[in-house]
Design a protein around this motif. Structure first.
Motif, PDB file in Angstrom:
ATOM      1  N   THR A  53       2.162   1.387 -15.620  1.00  0.00           N
ATOM      2  CA  THR A  53       1.308   2.736 -16.547  1.00  0.00           C
ATOM      3  C   THR A  53       2.467   3.824 -15.889  1.00  0.00           C
ATOM      4  O   THR A  53       2.462   4.610 -16.266  1.00  0.00           O
ATOM      5  N   ILE A  56       5.545   3.660 -17.180  1.00  0.00           N
ATOM      6  CA  ILE A  56       5.603   4.265 -19.074  1.00  0.00           C
ATOM      7  C   ILE A  56       5.299   5.306 -19.099  1.00  0.00           C
ATOM      8  O   ILE A  56       6.584   6.484 -19.271  1.00  0.00           O
ATOM      9  N   ALA A  57       4.447   6.503 -18.913  1.00  0.00           N
ATOM     10  CA  ALA A  57       4.019   7.335 -18.368  1.00  0.00           C
ATOM     11  C   ALA A  57       5.222   8.649 -18.069  1.00  0.00           C
ATOM     12  O   ALA A  57       5.492   9.644 -18.811  1.00  0.00           O
ATOM     13  N   TYR A  59       8.727   7.565 -18.001  1.00  0.00           N
ATOM     14  CA  TYR A  59       9.994   7.882 -19.507  1.00  0.00           C
ATOM     15  C   TYR A  59       8.966   8.040 -20.783  1.00  0.00           C
ATOM     16  O   TYR A  59      10.290   9.144 -21.074  1.00  0.00           O
ATOM     17  N   CYS A  60       8.153   8.171 -20.602  1.00  0.00           N
ATOM     18  CA  CYS A  60       7.540   9.284 -22.000  1.00  0.00           C
ATOM     19  C   CYS A  60       7.720  10.062 -21.958  1.00  0.00           C
ATOM     20  O   CYS A  60       8.336  10.520 -23.189  1.00  0.00           O
ATOM     21  N   GLY A  63      11.307  11.281 -22.502  1.00  0.00           N
ATOM     22  CA  GLY A  63      11.753  10.989 -23.421  1.00  0.00           C
ATOM     23  C   GLY A  63      11.061  11.398 -24.733  1.00  0.00           C
ATOM     24  O   GLY A  63      12.737  12.069 -25.562  1.00  0.00           O
ATOM     25  N   GLY A  64      10.254  12.416 -24.542  1.00  0.00           N
ATOM     26  CA  GLY A  64       9.981  12.959 -25.268  1.00  0.00           C
ATOM     27  C   GLY A  64      10.746  14.520 -25.053  1.00  0.00           C
ATOM     28  O   GLY A  64      10.684  15.432 -26.417  1.00  0.00           O
TER      29      GLY A  64
END
Length: 584
Positions: A53, A56-57, A59-60, A63-64
């Motif tokens: 988790t 993922i957070a 990399y989000c 990406g944002g």
């Protein structure tokens, strides 16, 4: 048996006992072990889920931010350009013979990192010892902005200035390499070449034309570099260009004029071999000519061309078949129309033949010829010659002609002798070239063009017989009329003068003239057209007044005398072209 031995025997018996009293204890141990194992397994799974988790957070978030940066417009608060654009090359510009007209040279520009400046006051004082004209307040404001990381202080320094500033040792001051445009000829071909801005981008003339052909788009896309590019060759001959510019500048000075201009055109290809407009400017320092010098009067100024327009009126009449060289018209009395009186400057007060109308530049005779042809055919003919439309050529500075919204009889009559329509001097020369090259209208170019290429784009605008008649009229006027003083020994020059009163506050002035002159040579086999003009002369050649014969004509005569040998035009002496010199 000792006490210790007894204890050991008792523990051994208790360990290996198979009595039913020991079974509940064994069951409890197994359940305790299973519980511990499950707890550890659940903890491991929770840790893996938490780790995944977290990745993922992260990399989000990355990406944002990347998406945000992609959609955010570029920051325009800084004036610095990327290094590859600062050093991007422009192609050299050369004349038709390869002589250099414009090139890039390496230079440096001074910048500051205000967040690293310790004492802005001291930094400004030290910089002014090398750059005394430095803007003190503006520079201090830039250096005192501690949140800023970059600011230009001075673009394009000399090597000496760079060395002196380096010796000052000011922290937070640096240099960035750049390229600067250099014009070896200075003002010689200013209006043809144009100039570039501080970032080496074309602003006017052929420099802007080069950018408009794709160089600017490549630079904006970051696809340029500092590698040399293929030179751009122009149609002009630097030797002829120097002669034309010299003649024009001298005319402004000698005749105390507001402005002047001239061009030499190859009538068979449309190539401009030389063109100048004065006042002009030095493209190395373009801002110094901003008041008057930037205006290219040859292509970006429109004027009433005066009696040179009678050449087109004669061509129209002859080409229509309604008039021949043997016809005659009564020029005895002035014409009264619409409250105006049309009279002749050199009035003969008799019936004049068509060649005499051209020779004496009769307004009365020309007006009657135009009236005979008609209003609509007159407008159509001038449109066919390109005199009423915007000229198509490489230079961006081209002005559209002006004409009456509605052509009436009075308009057609006044336009016949050069009043009522304003055109650029260069397109006047182009139209005149079509009348002596066999009838082919060829758009002018500042790039090399062969005869075959010219013939492919040429438009037949008059009959060959009309062209022959116009050559006769130009030669007739050049030997017996107002153009006789333009004849250069050895070169047969055909010509037409034009003197137009200027419009001041809506009325024609009796004291201010715009004078023009058309000359084709050698007129028996025309190769070149020379167009000259002078705006508001205050004096004339040898005290002869301010009309075209004493102002615009001498410019053309000077150009032909000096440029004809360079252009390879063979002089002709005597009827059989034999030498007239004898040795004894």
């Amino acid at each position: 048996m000792s006490f210790l031995s007894r204890i050991m025997i008792l523990k051994s018996k208790a360990h290996f006992s198979t009595d039913g009293n020991n079974r509940p204890s064994d069951s409890f141990s197994r359940s305790t072990f299973e519980g511990a194992r499950k707890r550890k397994s659940n903890q491991a799974k929770s840790r893996v889920v938490l780790l995944v988790t977290s990745f993922i957070a992260v990399y989000c978030v990355i990406g944002g931010r990347l998406a945000q940066f992609a959609m955010t417009p570029p920051d325009t608060t800084s004036s610095i350009l990327p290094p590859d654009r600062l050093m991007a090359s422009r192609p050299d510009i050369v004349d038709r013979n390869g002589a250099l007209l414009a090139t890039d040279i390496r230079t440096v520009s001074l910048f500051a990192e205000p967040n690293k400046i310790i004492d802005p006051d001291e930094a400004v004082e030290e910089l002014r010892t090398v750059l005394p004209d430095l803007d003190t307040k503006g520079t201090y404001k830039k250096l005192a902005a501690k949140t800023s990381h970059f600011a230009w202080l001075r673009r394009q320094l000399t090597p000496k200035q760079q060395s002196q500033i380096l010796a000052l040792g000011i922290p937070g001051i640096g240099f960035r390499p750049e390229k600067r445009r250099f014009y070896p000829g200075g003002s010689t071909a200013a209006h043809i070449l144009g100039y570039v801005n501080i970032d080496n981008r074309g602003v006017a003339g052929m420099e802007k034309y080069i950018d408009d052909q794709g160089l600017a788009d490549l630079a904006a896309a970051g696809m340029t570099n500092d590698q040399p590019l293929q030179p751009v060759k122009l149609s002009i001959d630097l030797r002829v260009q120097g002669i034309v510019r010299d003649a024009v500048v001298n005319a402004v000075k000698n005749f105390q004029a507001k402005g002047a201009g001239a061009a030499v055109i190859d009538i068979h290809t449309g190539e401009v071999l030389g063109m100048a407009s004065a006042p002009d400017f030095d493209p190395n320092y373009p801002n110094e000519g901003a008041t008057e010098g930037w205006l290219n009067r040859m292509t970006n100024g429109t004027f009433e061309m005066g009696s040179t327009f009678k050449t087109f009126t004669m061509a129209m009449a002859l080409d229509s078949g309604k008039v021949t060289l043997r016809d005659a018209f009564d020029a005895t009395n002035p014409i009264r129309i619409g409250g105006f009186i049309i009279h002749d400057f050199h009035g003969q007060h008799r019936v004049l033949t068509v060649p005499e109308i051209f020779q004496y530049s009769s307004n009365i005779g020309t007006a009657k010829i135009a009236d005979l042809v008609g209003i609509d055919p007159h407008k159509e003919f001038l449109t066919r010659l390109g005199l009423l439309n915007k000229m198509d050529t490489e230079l961006p500075e081209v002005k559209a002609p002006s004409q009456p919204r509605v052509w009436k009889k009075i308009n057609s009559i006044t336009i016949s002798f050069g009043h009522g329509v304003s055109t650029t001097p260069l397109q006047t020369a182009v139209a005149a070239s079509a009348l002596v090259n066999g009838g082919k209208l060829i758009e002018p170019t500042f790039l090399p063009r062969t005869r075959d290429q010219a013939d492919a784009i040429a438009k037949m605008v008059v009959k060959k017989s009309t062209s022959d008649d116009i050559r006769f009229l130009l030669e007739f006027n050049g030997t017996r009329g107002s153009g006789r003083n333009a004849r250069v020994p050895g070169y047969n020059v055909g010509s037409k003068t034009g003197t137009a009163d200027k419009v001041v506050n809506g009325r024609y002035s009796n004291t201010l003239n715009f004078n023009s002159f058309l000359a084709a040579f050698p007129i028996d086999n025309p190769q070149y057209m020379v167009m000259t003009f002078i705006d508001e002369p205050k004096s004339g050649e040898r005290g002869g007044g301010t009309i075209s014969a004493f102002t615009a004509l001498p410019i053309a005569r000077d150009i032909i005398a000096r440029a004809a040998p360079i252009l390879g035009v063979q002089p002709s002496f005597g009827k059989d072209n034999s030498a007239l010199l004898a040795s004894y």
